[in-house]
Design an enzyme around this catalytic site. Structure first.
Site, PDB file in Angstrom:
ATOM      1  N   GLU A 108     -13.202 -11.199  14.305  1.00  0.00           N
ATOM      2  CA  GLU A 108     -14.459 -11.222  13.547  1.00  0.00           C
ATOM      3  C   GLU A 108     -14.852 -12.605  13.060  1.00  0.00           C
ATOM      4  O   GLU A 108     -15.981 -12.815  12.615  1.00  0.00           O
ATOM      5  CB  GLU A 108     -14.361 -10.255  12.363  1.00  0.00           C
ATOM      6  CG  GLU A 108     -14.329  -8.794  12.807  1.00  0.00           C
ATOM      7  CD  GLU A 108     -14.257  -7.819  11.658  1.00  0.00           C
ATOM      8  OE1 GLU A 108     -13.818  -8.226  10.556  1.00  0.00           O
ATOM      9  OE2 GLU A 108     -14.640  -6.652  11.848  1.00  0.00           O
ATOM     10  N   GLU A 147       7.850  -3.304  19.060  1.00  0.00           N
ATOM     11  CA  GLU A 147       8.063  -4.114  17.855  1.00  0.00           C
ATOM     12  C   GLU A 147       9.512  -4.555  17.714  1.00  0.00           C
ATOM     13  O   GLU A 147       9.814  -5.490  16.966  1.00  0.00           O
ATOM     14  CB  GLU A 147       7.619  -3.355  16.611  1.00  0.00           C
ATOM     15  CG  GLU A 147       8.512  -2.208  16.195  1.00  0.00           C
ATOM     16  CD  GLU A 147       8.095  -1.629  14.860  1.00  0.00           C
ATOM     17  OE1 GLU A 147       8.994  -1.424  14.028  1.00  0.00           O
ATOM     18  OE2 GLU A 147       6.891  -1.389  14.636  1.00  0.00           O
TER      19      GLU A 147
END
Length: 311
Positions: A91, A122
């Site tokens: 963004e 992960e």
């Protein structure tokens, strides 16, 4: 760090994994009361973030220094943390017209893991180290985001960043544990146990969203990507944003729509150039040159063209 063997369970010692005594009867409540209970827990998050603002400021200053010196900021995360980091980085380009390589997000499992849960990624420490080794360098800032504070992919990435000569920050929701790796700044947000034990997409995730948004916005402000509280560096990529561009000019200058539209046209559609042109009275070409000299900082450009015009 090495990944756990298949079938091996790892016990995570973190407040986010504990049972919340305030929500133990949540499954007995009406829908509205369930929502009220979750909302009550959510109200605790802003104060938890407020408690780490000094550390967050140190991290933001490191990012400003890195970007001013030609370095980059890297976000590293997995699961919810990685998705929030990826969203924040994405963004910044349309909001502040930030160069697309200023903020880079590295998510365990890559693009597929952004929309689907990919098992075990992960835990792959070697992947985290390899990701940073391939993309980071001395002078960069690497920000690891993990609710538990121990995610192997993130910890290994921070270790590799340190070895490369990059500065490092760890954002976690586990204030009871020391950082598992030496970092320049530790931001441990104490959001406590989740409404649903271990569901770190809730308060922990909300706190990470606040931390990341505040961090990146502060960095953009410090780098002159705003004027006052206006998004003067934004990219007008659609009709709504083109309308916002004119509105920003009107709000910043107090001038009418026609004058602002004309100034934009004279400035080749560049909002900052039009703004400095209108506020200083200097021709658009000189406004553009002043912005070039000041690396796009509106107030600094104005001080060069018309002292006292910075308001």
């Amino acid at each position: 760090m090495t990944p756990p063997r298949d079938g091996v369970a790892v016990r995570v010692d973190s407040p986010t994994e504990a049972r919340n005594p305030r929500t133990q009867d949540i499954d007995r409540l009406s829908t509205l009361d369930v929502l009220r209970l979750i909302n009550t827990e959510d109200h605790l998050v802003p104060d938890a973030v407020a408690a780490v603002l000094p550390e967050l400021a140190r991290a933001a200053d490191l990012a400003v220094s890195a970007l001013r010196s030609g370095g980059r900021v890297h976000y590293v995360g997995a699961g919810t943390s990685g998705r929030l980091a990826t969203l924040d980085a994405a963004e910044l380009v349309p909001t502040f017209n930030a160069p697309p390589d200023w903020f880079l997000a590295h998510h365990a499992g890559g693009r597929d893991a952004l929309v689907n849960a990919v098992e075990d990624v992960e835990d792959q420490a070697s992947d985290g180290a390899a990701e940073i080794r391939a993309h980071a360098a001395a002078g960069d800032l690497v920000v690891g985001v993990t609710a538990s504070g121990r995610t192997p992919f993130v910890v290994a990435a921070l270790e590799e960043a340190r070895a490369l000569g990059a500065r490092t920050v760890l954002v976690s929701n586990n204030p009871t544990a020391p950082a598992p790796v030496d970092v320049d700044v530790l931001i441990a947000v104490d959001t406590g146990p989740e409404a649903i034990a271990g569901s770190t997409r809730m308060k922990a995730g909300t706190s990470q969203k606040l931390v990341l948004t505040s961090f990146s916005t502060a960095v953009m402000v410090r780098l002159g990507r705003t004027y006052s509280n206006l998004m003067v560096s934004m990219r007008a990529t659609n009709a709504k944003l083109r309308g916002r561009t004119v509105r920003i000019l009107r709000e910043a200058t107090g001038l009418g729509e026609q004058e602002c539209t004309t100034a934009l046209a004279d400035s080749g559609g560049d909002l900052k150039v039009a703004l400095v042109h209108l506020l200083s009275g200097a021709p658009a070409a000189l406004a553009a040159e002043a912005l070039e000299r000041t690396e796009g900082h509106v107030r600094m450009a104005l001080s060069q063209l018309a002292p006292g015009a910075t308001g």
